[in-house]
Design an enzyme around this catalytic site. Sequence first.
Site, short mmCIF file in Angstrom:
data_model
loop_
_atom_site.label_atom_id
_atom_site.label_comp_id
_atom_site.label_asym_id
_atom_site.label_seq_id
_atom_site.Cartn_x
_atom_site.Cartn_y
_atom_site.Cartn_z
N GLU A 315 -56.77 -46.16 -12.91
CA GLU A 315 -55.81 -46.28 -11.80
C GLU A 315 -56.29 -47.36 -10.83
O GLU A 315 -55.50 -48.00 -10.14
CB GLU A 315 -55.62 -44.94 -11.08
CG GLU A 315 -54.31 -44.88 -10.32
CD GLU A 315 -54.02 -43.52 -9.68
OE1 GLU A 315 -54.67 -43.17 -8.70
OE2 GLU A 315 -53.12 -42.81 -10.17
N HIS A 346 -68.82 -35.02 -34.22
CA HIS A 346 -68.17 -34.43 -35.39
C HIS A 346 -66.69 -34.75 -35.41
O HIS A 346 -65.90 -34.06 -36.06
CB HIS A 346 -68.43 -32.92 -35.41
CG HIS A 346 -69.89 -32.63 -35.48
ND1 HIS A 346 -70.59 -32.56 -36.66
CD2 HIS A 346 -70.82 -32.48 -34.49
CE1 HIS A 346 -71.87 -32.33 -36.40
NE2 HIS A 346 -72.04 -32.30 -35.09
N LYS A 466 -41.98 -42.16 -11.48
CA LYS A 466 -41.64 -41.07 -10.55
C LYS A 466 -40.16 -41.16 -10.15
O LYS A 466 -39.45 -40.16 -10.10
CB LYS A 466 -42.48 -41.16 -9.28
CG LYS A 466 -43.95 -40.80 -9.46
CD LYS A 466 -44.65 -40.83 -8.11
CE LYS A 466 -46.15 -40.79 -8.25
NZ LYS A 466 -46.88 -40.95 -7.00
O1 F6P Z 1 -49.26 -40.72 -8.59
C1 F6P Z 1 -50.57 -41.12 -8.44
C2 F6P Z 1 -51.21 -40.49 -7.23
O2 F6P Z 1 -50.68 -41.05 -6.08
C3 F6P Z 1 -52.72 -40.62 -7.27
O3 F6P Z 1 -53.16 -41.85 -6.82
C4 F6P Z 1 -53.12 -39.47 -6.42
O4 F6P Z 1 -54.48 -39.13 -6.59
C5 F6P Z 1 -52.18 -38.41 -6.92
O5 F6P Z 1 -50.98 -39.09 -7.18
C6 F6P Z 1 -51.92 -37.25 -5.99
O6 F6P Z 1 -51.45 -37.67 -4.75
P1 F6P Z 1 -51.36 -36.69 -3.52
O7 F6P Z 1 -52.76 -36.26 -3.17
O8 F6P Z 1 -50.72 -37.47 -2.42
O9 F6P Z 1 -50.55 -35.51 -3.93
#
Ligand code: F6P
Length: 508
Positions: A315, A346, A466
């Site tokens: 990431e 294994h 998303k």
């Molecule tokens: O979608 C990725 C992300 O933004 C990560 O970078 C982050 O760790 C995770 O989602 C959770 O985000 P939040 O803590 O804001 O729920």
Amino acid sequence: MHVEAAGLYFDYSKNRLTHATLALLCDLARQCGLPERRDAMFRGDPVNATEKRAALHTALRAPKGVKVVADGVDVVPEVHALLDRMADFARQVRNGQWRGYTGKPIRNVINIGIGGSDLGPAMACEALRHDSHAGLHMRFVSNIDPADLHEATRGLHAEETLFIVCSKSFRTFDTLTNARAARQWCVAQLGDERAVANHFVAVSSQAQAVAEFGIDTRHLFGLWDWVGGRYSMDSAIGLSTMIAIGPDNFHRLLAGFRAMDVHFQTAPLHHNMPVLHGLIAVWNNNFLGAETQAVLPYSHALRRLPAYLQQLVMESNGKHVTASGQQVPRPTSPIVWGEPGTNGQHSFFQLLHQGTRLAPCDFIGFCRTTTGQAAQHDLLMANLFAQSEALAFGKSGQELRDEGVPSEQIAQRVCEGNRPSNTVLADELSPFTLGALIALYEHSVFTQGVLWNIDSFDQWGVELGKVLAKRIAAELAAGDGAAMAHDSSTNMLIRRYRANASASGDLP
Ligand code: F6P
């Protein structure tokens, strides 16, 4: 070719490089401004350029008295005030002073979060289980798949269960959906909305959203903008870790992070463990053409480490443009994967030894076991040493012939060797060592990001999926009548899903 720091011994001699290679790589790091960029990060400059933010995770482990200024404010006193509040709460849960709604002490702690709000504490609680409170069961729910929460709560009594809702943004769909379902489960068992106050706490930077959810903000542990999700296991996101291992051990964990920070800040580049680790990753990736990085902890307790490092590395550095938007002219982050030893041996080690791809490995092991079974631990470590030796030196046709191996099997049994690996060896898996190990990877990732001139602290690539998921979720909820304007493949998949899905009730 080895270096020691913060309780870790790093052997990088089984790589395809010489001292001259390393000297040139250190020159490259200097030309890319690594020392200046490192100092800027520690100073609190907005090194997360695309989000115009500092990346000050190193302030989370700065001892009292050290000054770290972000936006004109020394953040270290705030960090310690929060650590003290966390410690107070963790002690109350550990000693039974914190009671559930019916007056019973807490026996189960369920962390609800995803990505950086899950992977770090989940990994650390497994890693340090031997240092943990024996009467508290720690569970982690991350997946929006309802099966995750369902399994985590199966057989539990809500009156003995505490939920920690962890979300920096407090708008992550997966986490909020699970948190609502958990609240429903809790209220259904306890028969009263007021029970939420005893059974839910939150970790977030968004107080208002936490209050809107129904969690009393007196039970909110804050986060600063300058803590990135994947760099947050030592912030309040580590509350579950602190409850499990206790505040003193949590401070030992922080001390391990800090020891590696100081080493990274002060050691010359050619003796600097995270710098060397990062430069070797770049060498393997960009000069030798390796595409992946295997992480192989010879420690059952570290079995979640590969998953944790997948987020930290990929990431951070899975980027195709520089911080100023230019195409990066070479491959960036390696693909990280791995399994604990000896299990991996294994399964996929065949490819490591004789496959056609170059797959550099990080071996991680400990001199002492926390189980007291030293003889069996010797067997584990014999395997680690054997694997790195076999990868590096292999076995030639001549050696096989000398051993009397039938000629028709020689080709199949030759191991070419010259397959690169690093080994990190520490005395034992303690909170301190774990902190140092994670900081080693954090700063290695930073080093690599500087060489590629990318922003290692943003993650714009996760947004598109998303947005589309939200649109499709609305279409699924609307049923057959909803208009769909996706590509033909996606339209067909959705239609087939709808035709065969079980009738959906209301969301929590
Ligand atoms: O979608 C990725 C992300 O933004 C990560 O970078 C982050 O760790 C995770 O989602 C959770 O985000 P939040 O803590 O804001 O729920």
